[in-house]
Design an enzyme around this catalytic site. Structure first.
Site, mmCIF file in Angstrom:
data_model
loop_
_atom_site.group_PDB
_atom_site.id
_atom_site.type_symbol
_atom_site.label_atom_id
_atom_site.label_comp_id
_atom_site.label_asym_id
_atom_site.label_seq_id
_atom_site.Cartn_x
_atom_site.Cartn_y
_atom_site.Cartn_z
ATOM 1 N N CYS A 276 12.775 -3.261 3.699
ATOM 2 C CA CYS A 276 12.661 -4.199 2.667
ATOM 3 C C CYS A 276 13.307 -4.237 1.290
ATOM 4 O O CYS A 276 13.267 -3.409 0.804
ATOM 5 C CB CYS A 276 11.009 -4.218 2.399
ATOM 6 S SG CYS A 276 10.612 -5.147 1.199
ATOM 7 N N GLY B 155 -0.639 0.156 -5.075
ATOM 8 C CA GLY B 155 -2.108 -0.310 -4.925
ATOM 9 C C GLY B 155 -3.046 0.266 -5.644
ATOM 10 O O GLY B 155 -3.131 1.392 -5.817
ATOM 11 N N ASN C 13 0.551 1.299 5.962
ATOM 12 C CA ASN C 13 1.226 0.420 4.784
ATOM 13 C C ASN C 13 1.875 -0.652 5.453
ATOM 14 O O ASN C 13 2.797 -0.520 6.600
ATOM 15 C CB ASN C 13 2.242 1.291 4.006
ATOM 16 C CG ASN C 13 3.130 0.503 3.241
ATOM 17 O OD1 ASN C 13 4.261 1.028 3.027
ATOM 18 N ND2 ASN C 13 2.555 -0.752 2.692
ATOM 19 N N GLY C 14 1.801 -1.728 5.538
ATOM 20 C CA GLY C 14 2.401 -2.896 6.057
ATOM 21 C C GLY C 14 1.602 -3.954 6.842
ATOM 22 O O GLY C 14 0.548 -4.056 6.177
ATOM 23 N N CYS D 166 0.792 -1.192 -0.111
ATOM 24 C CA CYS D 166 0.011 0.173 -0.071
ATOM 25 C C CYS D 166 0.938 0.981 0.037
ATOM 26 O O CYS D 166 2.102 1.175 0.297
ATOM 27 C CB CYS D 166 -0.851 -0.223 1.216
ATOM 28 S SG CYS D 166 -1.999 -1.392 1.343
ATOM 29 N N ASP E 61 15.290 -10.525 -14.919
ATOM 30 C CA ASP E 61 14.015 -10.239 -14.231
ATOM 31 C C ASP E 61 14.234 -10.201 -12.812
ATOM 32 O O ASP E 61 15.557 -10.353 -12.310
ATOM 33 C CB ASP E 61 13.167 -11.557 -14.364
ATOM 34 C CG ASP E 61 11.839 -10.921 -14.250
ATOM 35 O OD1 ASP E 61 11.385 -9.798 -13.930
ATOM 36 O OD2 ASP E 61 10.618 -11.882 -14.458
ATOM 37 N N ASP E 62 13.452 -9.687 -12.125
ATOM 38 C CA ASP E 62 13.609 -9.324 -10.765
ATOM 39 C C ASP E 62 13.327 -10.214 -9.772
ATOM 40 O O ASP E 62 14.113 -10.531 -8.553
ATOM 41 C CB ASP E 62 12.875 -7.910 -10.193
ATOM 42 C CG ASP E 62 11.276 -8.058 -10.607
ATOM 43 O OD1 ASP E 62 10.666 -9.063 -10.263
ATOM 44 O OD2 ASP E 62 10.918 -7.587 -11.247
ATOM 45 N N TYR F 140 12.062 -4.335 -6.749
ATOM 46 C CA TYR F 140 11.066 -4.519 -7.645
ATOM 47 C C TYR F 140 9.881 -3.440 -7.314
ATOM 48 O O TYR F 140 9.356 -2.893 -8.228
ATOM 49 C CB TYR F 140 10.406 -5.923 -7.054
ATOM 50 C CG TYR F 140 8.990 -6.308 -7.981
ATOM 51 C CD1 TYR F 140 8.859 -6.122 -9.261
ATOM 52 C CD2 TYR F 140 7.695 -6.598 -6.981
ATOM 53 C CE1 TYR F 140 7.349 -6.353 -9.701
ATOM 54 C CE2 TYR F 140 6.562 -6.610 -7.609
ATOM 55 C CZ TYR F 140 6.405 -6.789 -9.027
ATOM 56 O OH TYR F 140 5.381 -6.815 -9.355
HETATM 57 S S1 SF4 Z 1 12.584 -8.396 2.103
HETATM 58 FE FE1 SF4 Z 1 11.304 -9.916 1.663
HETATM 59 S S2 SF4 Z 1 10.609 -10.494 3.753
HETATM 60 FE FE2 SF4 Z 1 11.537 -8.686 3.985
HETATM 61 S S3 SF4 Z 1 9.773 -7.254 3.944
HETATM 62 FE FE3 SF4 Z 1 10.580 -7.278 1.922
HETATM 63 S S4 SF4 Z 1 9.301 -8.720 0.897
HETATM 64 FE FE4 SF4 Z 1 9.108 -8.837 3.342
#
Ligand code: SF4
Length: 500
Positions: free
Chosen positions: A274, A67, A141-142, A41, A383-384, A280
């Site tokens: 993340c 989103g 978000n999360g 989101c 590709d990612d 991505y």
């Molecule tokens: S790195 Fe992977 S496990 Fe960590 S928040 Fe991002 S998608 Fe989720």
């Protein structure tokens, strides 16, 4: 048009459902044509600008990739509290009149992706609650990992929930506290385990919070005297804001008549932004933790070329997220970068449910191989990620059908083996192809001549940024290495994925 709309203030609340089916082309049904990971989101906040709702509109528009399911804006002028939410894209949910009706100098907004089971207006954000000190709106978000446990405890002591959103759990925790709003919010946030960025709006204040590991991105900017907040810096650039800084792990910012107070609700823990945001999710023109996404992806492609070089005639990237990395691979190797794959940008939603046969063909609605570019060529396809493997196989086959003589797949992330607990909607672990096949088995499954993944060390070094010297480069890599930065086992009362 938006599929459902919800507009109102605290005393007015109308819901009408015009469309309740699945969008097969949008990634909300199982067995979707594309098995890529789903965005989470996006949030956007303004404090102290008379055009708060217009800014939110443009900001949310810039966050649309995070989103497409629903959008909403809540605004206040210090006296009145108004909001509008709807199912659909930002441009479908809001028109000029609607934005002009949302008068105020402070606002929060939200764009939402959700799983199909949660695809309903009651979960669209911002959620608005009647709180004893006045109206309260929350956007997030999360994902809160221990949300089922907290929800069960609250229900056992009398709470009644109207949504499946984490946001409502936070609202209940705040409402039950005898303390004032800011203290109650601080206590409530400190009970949550997970990856989250929260915006909480009352008539006289805006609260901004990031989880103690900083898993989800959240950045602050200024427009004149006003403060603005967004999941990604591209949204702040869109409205001409000056970027100030990222919100720190465990921070709680309070904006009120005294201006900005920098506080925290928890001590910062291991920084773990993340990694998939870099690989991505986030837009290439966004900066996260001091790294530009396009530049970081180019470095990933260059590193990939060093780690797993393969000779070929052309390099192509799967659009849009892998184009930067493909350029990096091409620059490192001297193999020319070509547009071997083209994405059709206008397939947004298709209301026709396809037969299985058409579904197999459906990949061509979204992606085409350029025959005159790839015919007779040895192709490196960047590709990612590989999730189930079905998308990769389809894209490799597109290239082969268009005449590619060899297709070598290079993935700019380590193998994706574990579910996400922090806001990314991932399939069950048993469906993640890397969790049960070797790399050579995967290569055969996707019909590639060769297959290689970026190493975790290569990923960390490519991203760089302000936290590059921290443990794992200040990144969450849990979906690759199963090393989660928070507790994720709550005796069966834990939650994966995204529940914004
Ligand atoms: S790195 Fe992977 S496990 Fe960590 S928040 Fe991002 S998608 Fe989720």
């Amino acid at each position: 048009m938006s599929d459902e709309i919800k507009t109102g203030n605290a005393n007015q609340d109308k819901t009408s459902a015009l469309w309740t089916g699945d969008y097969y082309n949008q990634g909300t049904v199982s067995g979707d044509i594309f098995d890529t990971l789903k965005e989470e989101c996006g949030v956007f906040g303004v404090f102290g600008h008379p055009e708060a709702s217009s800014m939110s509109y443009y900001g949310l528009h810039a966050l649309q990739h995070r989103g497409e399911e629903s959008a909403g804006i809540c605004v206040t002028d210090g006296e009145n509290f108004n909001y509008h939410r709807g199912m659909g894209l930002v441009k479908e949910v809001f028109d000029k009149d609607r934005i002009q009706s949302l008068v105020g100098d402070r606002s929060i907004g939200h764009v939402r992706y959700s799983t199909s089971g949660d695809s309903r207006l009651t979960n669209a954000q911002p959620l608005v609650f009647k709180y004893r000190d006045g109206d309260l709106a929350i956007a997030t978000n999360g994902n809160i990992v221990n949300e089922p446990l907290i929800r069960r405890q609250l229900e056992a002591s009398g709470s009644i929930f109207q949504t499946t959103s984490d946001t409502e759990v936070l609202a209940h925790l705040i409402a039950r506290s005898p303390k004032g709003f800011v203290e109650a919010a601080r206590d409530a946030l400190s009970q949550l385990v997970g990856g989250f960025a929260f915006l909480l709006l009352m008539k006289d204040k805006l609260l901004v919070a990031s989880d103690p590991n900083g898993l989800r991105p959240l950045v602050m900017g200024r427009v004149g005297e006003a403060y603005v907040f967004a999941s990604e810096s591209c949204a702040l650039e869109t409205i001409g804001a000056e970027i100030v800084r990222d919100i720190e792990p465990g921070e709680l910012l309070v904006l009120d008549e005294r201006g900005l107070t920098e506080d925290r609700f928890a001590e910062p823990k291991r920084k773990a932004l993340c990694a998939m945001e870099y690989i991505y999710f986030a837009r290439p023109d966004s900066d996260l933790n001091g790294s530009n996404l396009h530049a970081a992806r180019k470095r990933m492609g260059g590193r990939m070329a060093i780690e797993s070089f393969v000779d070929a005639d052309i390099v192509t990237g799967v659009p849009d997220s892998s184009i930067s990395a493909a350029i990096g691979y091409a620059e490192q190797t001297g193999i020319p970068y070509e547009l071997g794959l083209i994405k059709n940008k206008y397939t947004g939603r298709t209301f026709i449910q396809p037969s299985q046969e058409l579904r197999e063909q459906g990949v061509k609605m979204k992606l085409s191989a350029v025959r005159r570019v790839v015919e007779g060529q040895r192709v490196v396809m960047i590709d990612d990620s590989i999730v189930r493997g079905t998308t990769s196989r389809r894209i490799v086959n597109l290239l082969r059908e268009a005449g590619a003589t060899e297709v070598h797949v290079r993935i700019t992330s380590p193998p994706f083996k574990n579910p996400c607990f922090y806001g990314i909607d991932t399939p069950d672990r048993r469906e993640l192809i890397a969790s049960y096949k070797t790399i050579d088995e995967m290569r055969r499954e996707i019909n590639a001549d060769s297959l290689a993944f970026l190493t975790p060390e290569g990923l960390i070094q490519s991203i760089g940024g302000l936290n590059k010297d921290d443990y794992k480069g200040g990144l969450c890599l849990s979906c690759f290495d199963n090393d989660y930065p928070t507790q994720v086992d709550f005796g069966g009362d834990e939650k994966e994925g995204c529940s914004c």
